[in-house]
Write a protein that holds these residues in place. Structure first.
Motif, short mmCIF file in Angstrom:
data_model
loop_
_atom_site.label_atom_id
_atom_site.label_comp_id
_atom_site.label_asym_id
_atom_site.label_seq_id
_atom_site.Cartn_x
_atom_site.Cartn_y
_atom_site.Cartn_z
N GLY A 83 118.00 106.80 20.73
CA GLY A 83 119.23 106.04 20.61
C GLY A 83 120.01 105.93 21.90
O GLY A 83 120.84 105.01 22.05
N TYR A 84 119.79 106.83 22.85
CA TYR A 84 120.53 106.80 24.11
C TYR A 84 120.05 105.70 25.05
O TYR A 84 120.75 105.35 26.01
N ILE A 85 118.85 105.17 24.80
CA ILE A 85 118.33 104.11 25.67
C ILE A 85 119.22 102.88 25.64
O ILE A 85 119.43 102.23 26.67
N GLU A 86 119.78 102.57 24.48
CA GLU A 86 120.65 101.40 24.36
C GLU A 86 121.88 101.56 25.27
O GLU A 86 122.31 100.59 25.89
N GLY A 87 122.41 102.77 25.36
CA GLY A 87 123.54 103.00 26.26
C GLY A 87 123.16 102.82 27.71
O GLY A 87 123.95 102.29 28.51
N ILE A 88 121.94 103.23 28.06
CA ILE A 88 121.45 103.04 29.43
C ILE A 88 121.28 101.56 29.73
O ILE A 88 121.61 101.09 30.83
N ILE A 89 120.80 100.81 28.73
CA ILE A 89 120.67 99.36 28.91
C ILE A 89 122.03 98.73 29.17
O ILE A 89 122.17 97.83 30.01
N GLY A 90 123.05 99.21 28.46
CA GLY A 90 124.40 98.67 28.66
C GLY A 90 124.91 98.90 30.07
O GLY A 90 125.69 98.09 30.60
N GLN A 91 124.47 99.99 30.71
CA GLN A 91 124.93 100.30 32.05
C GLN A 91 124.08 99.63 33.14
O GLN A 91 124.61 99.14 34.14
N LEU A 92 122.76 99.62 32.93
CA LEU A 92 121.85 99.13 33.99
C LEU A 92 121.38 97.70 33.77
O LEU A 92 121.01 97.02 34.73
N GLY A 93 121.32 97.25 32.53
CA GLY A 93 120.80 95.92 32.23
C GLY A 93 119.40 95.97 31.64
O GLY A 93 118.65 96.92 31.88
N LEU A 94 119.04 94.97 30.87
CA LEU A 94 117.76 94.92 30.18
C LEU A 94 116.59 94.92 31.15
O LEU A 94 115.63 95.68 30.99
N MET A 95 116.62 94.05 32.15
CA MET A 95 115.49 93.92 33.05
C MET A 95 115.20 95.23 33.78
O MET A 95 114.04 95.65 33.91
N GLN A 96 116.25 95.90 34.23
CA GLN A 96 116.06 97.14 34.95
C GLN A 96 115.40 98.21 34.07
O GLN A 96 114.50 98.93 34.53
N VAL A 97 115.84 98.29 32.83
CA VAL A 97 115.27 99.28 31.91
C VAL A 97 113.84 98.90 31.54
O VAL A 97 112.96 99.77 31.45
N PHE A 98 113.59 97.61 31.32
CA PHE A 98 112.24 97.16 30.98
C PHE A 98 111.26 97.40 32.12
O PHE A 98 110.07 97.56 31.91
N ILE A 99 111.75 97.45 33.35
CA ILE A 99 110.90 97.79 34.50
C ILE A 99 110.75 99.31 34.62
O ILE A 99 109.66 99.81 34.92
N ALA A 100 111.82 100.06 34.38
CA ALA A 100 111.79 101.51 34.54
C ALA A 100 110.86 102.18 33.53
O ALA A 100 110.13 103.12 33.88
N ILE A 101 110.86 101.71 32.30
CA ILE A 101 110.05 102.36 31.26
C ILE A 101 108.55 102.33 31.59
O ILE A 101 107.89 103.37 31.57
N PRO A 102 107.95 101.15 31.89
CA PRO A 102 106.52 101.18 32.22
C PRO A 102 106.23 101.95 33.50
O PRO A 102 105.15 102.55 33.63
N SER A 103 107.18 101.97 34.43
CA SER A 103 106.98 102.76 35.66
C SER A 103 106.83 104.23 35.32
O SER A 103 105.93 104.92 35.82
N ILE A 104 107.70 104.74 34.44
CA ILE A 104 107.61 106.14 34.01
C ILE A 104 106.31 106.40 33.28
O ILE A 104 105.64 107.42 33.49
N LEU A 105 105.92 105.48 32.43
CA LEU A 105 104.69 105.64 31.65
C LEU A 105 103.45 105.65 32.55
O LEU A 105 102.53 106.46 32.35
N PHE A 106 103.42 104.78 33.54
CA PHE A 106 102.24 104.73 34.42
C PHE A 106 102.15 105.99 35.28
O PHE A 106 101.06 106.52 35.52
#
Length: 442
Positions: A401-424
């Motif tokens: 549930g905290y990811i939505e708060g991070i999206i509010g601060q950083l923006g959708l595109m930034q989070v959508f890029i960060a998540i696969p980077s962490i996974l890879f």
């Protein structure tokens, strides 16, 4: 005790799978509509609770049904044994879901969550442990068996979410919860009929081990763990840690991504607008049913044709990270195409592509996690360590549930890029540590 010839799967496997199907019908039928039941006005058949309070209450169901199996595992390990815990669990879950039929306030729903969570604690981890007990330690059929079970699980999830996700509109919420209670009870009835194929498995606490067809051999519960057994426990905790990160991002399909889907995509079939819950639980469940036998066949063929046998659990988790990461790269493309437009104009094909990769990643990971615990755990801690695996998912559920708060601060595109980077990066770490982790269990 040898229950079945090794050429095919044990007969009991399919009975246990059907037991899971009925229980998952109840769970995934009742869980997605719970927040709607709480938030809808009384005139519309709901309880008229504020949306913020409703989401907090509903989230507890998902979280605590992953926490409770730890305690159910302890009870099975020390006192009752898996078989009797499963029976108790189905009765408790049926009683819990039936409270939804009578609910007139949030207190009733809190009671529902408590009773269903306790019932799930008795049921879920112990049924998974019992599936593992159908096989000897190094039986190559075990991974395929767990994949078959996962197909049964997702069949129930798909049909339950599809049926009750539409039924509340025409028949109201209360009938849905009564139906969920009936299916939970039917799960217990199916299990009772399955017991005749189990022999003596699951009758005694897991501190006892059925070692041969001639006698039960008592495990010395006071004996300290050997170095090898300690290493096995360490491996389970390492893989459980990686499990947290996988499910943390995976669960966005029912959190921030679900909000994204609802706001920016078109999900119409003719004049029919597909409910948002169908695009998460239902479609994912359908894909799991289709992909489960395919993935099971792939693992089985690898075990027969590959020089080193099947892929290790570490390698499979790494693959799960990669596929989920690709799914989020698809969302990066979707966000790029959307270009900041706030209307619901994005094609549903983007979401379908994401769900496809997400589900492939899930199929690499989820059904095989239970298998590696059953193969690796010291016998007297089997059900407890099954519960630890569930606890990792509990942490992910609470953290997602905290990811939505991070999206509010950083923006959708930034989070959508960060998540696969962490996974890879995580997948590279897993591949690099594969040999060492494997050695710890040998």
């Amino acid at each position: 005790m040898q229950l079945e010839p090794k050429q095919g799967q044990p007969k009991a496997l399919y009975g246990l799978g059907l037991t899971f199907t009925f229980e998952r019908f109840a769970y995934y039928g009742g869980k997605p509509i719970l927040v709607l039941f709480l938030a809808y006005a009384v005139a519309k058949g709901g309880l008229g609770i504020s949306k913020s309070e409703a989401t907090v209450i509903a989230a507890n169901l998902g979280a605590f049904t992953y926490l409770a199996p730890i305690f159910g595992g302890i009870i099975a390990d020390k006192w009752l044994g898996p078989r009797y815990c499963i029976m108790i669990g189905t009765v408790l879950m049926a009683a819990g879901w039936s409270l939804g039929y009578f609910a007139t306030s949030a207190a009733w729903i809190n009671a529902l969550i408590i009773v269903v969570s306790i019932g799930t604690g008795f049921f879920k981890g112990n049924l998974n442990a019992l599936v593992g007990e159908l096989y000897e330690k190094e039986d190559q059929r075990k991974d395929m068996g767990y994949s078959i079970i996962y197909s049964f699980v997702n069949g129930g999830a798909f049909v339950g979410s599809l049926a009750l996700g539409g039924m509340y509109i025409t028949h109201g919420f209360r009938i849905c919860y009564l139906l969920a209670a009936i299916f939970a009870l039917m799960s217990g009835i199916v299990f009772l009929f399955t017991c005749k194929h189990l022999g003596d498995l699951g009758k005694r606490p897991n501190k006892y081990s059925v070692a041969s067809s001639k006698a039960d051999v008592k495990v010395d519960v006071n004996r300290p763990l050997t170095k090898r057994e300690k290493n096995q426990v360490l491996v389970i905790f390492i893989l459980a840690l990686f499990s947290v990160f996988f499910w943390l991002f995976y669960n966005q399909s029912e959190a921030s991504l679900l909000l994204y889907v609802d706001s920016y995509t078109k999900f119409n079939i003719g004049n029919f607008k597909v409910p948002a819950t169908w695009t998460t639980t239902s479609f994912n469940g359908l894909l799991c049913v289709v992909l489960s036998p395919i993935m099971a066949t792939i693992w089985f063929k690898l075990s027969k044709t590959r020089k080193n046998g099947d892929l290790t659990m570490t390698q499979k988790i790494a693959l799960a990270y990669i596929f989920l990461g690709i799914g989020f790269l698809v969302m990066v493309g979707a966000e790029f195409v959307r270009g900041g437009v706030t209307t619901a104009s994005l094609s549903m094909l983007w979401i379908l592509m994401f769900t496809l990769f997400q589900t492939i990643g899930e199929m690499c990971f989820s059904p095989l996690g239970n298998s590696v615990v059953s193969k690796t755990a010291p016998p007297k801690y089997l059900a407890l360590l099954m519960g630890v695996w569930s606890f990792a998912t509990f942490l992910a559920q609470k953290g997602s549930g905290y990811i939505e708060g991070i999206i509010g601060q950083l923006g959708l595109m930034q989070v959508f890029i960060a998540i696969p980077s962490i996974l890879f990066v995580g997948s590279l770490i897993l591949f690099a540590c594969n040999k060492k982790i494997t050695e710890l269990t040998e």
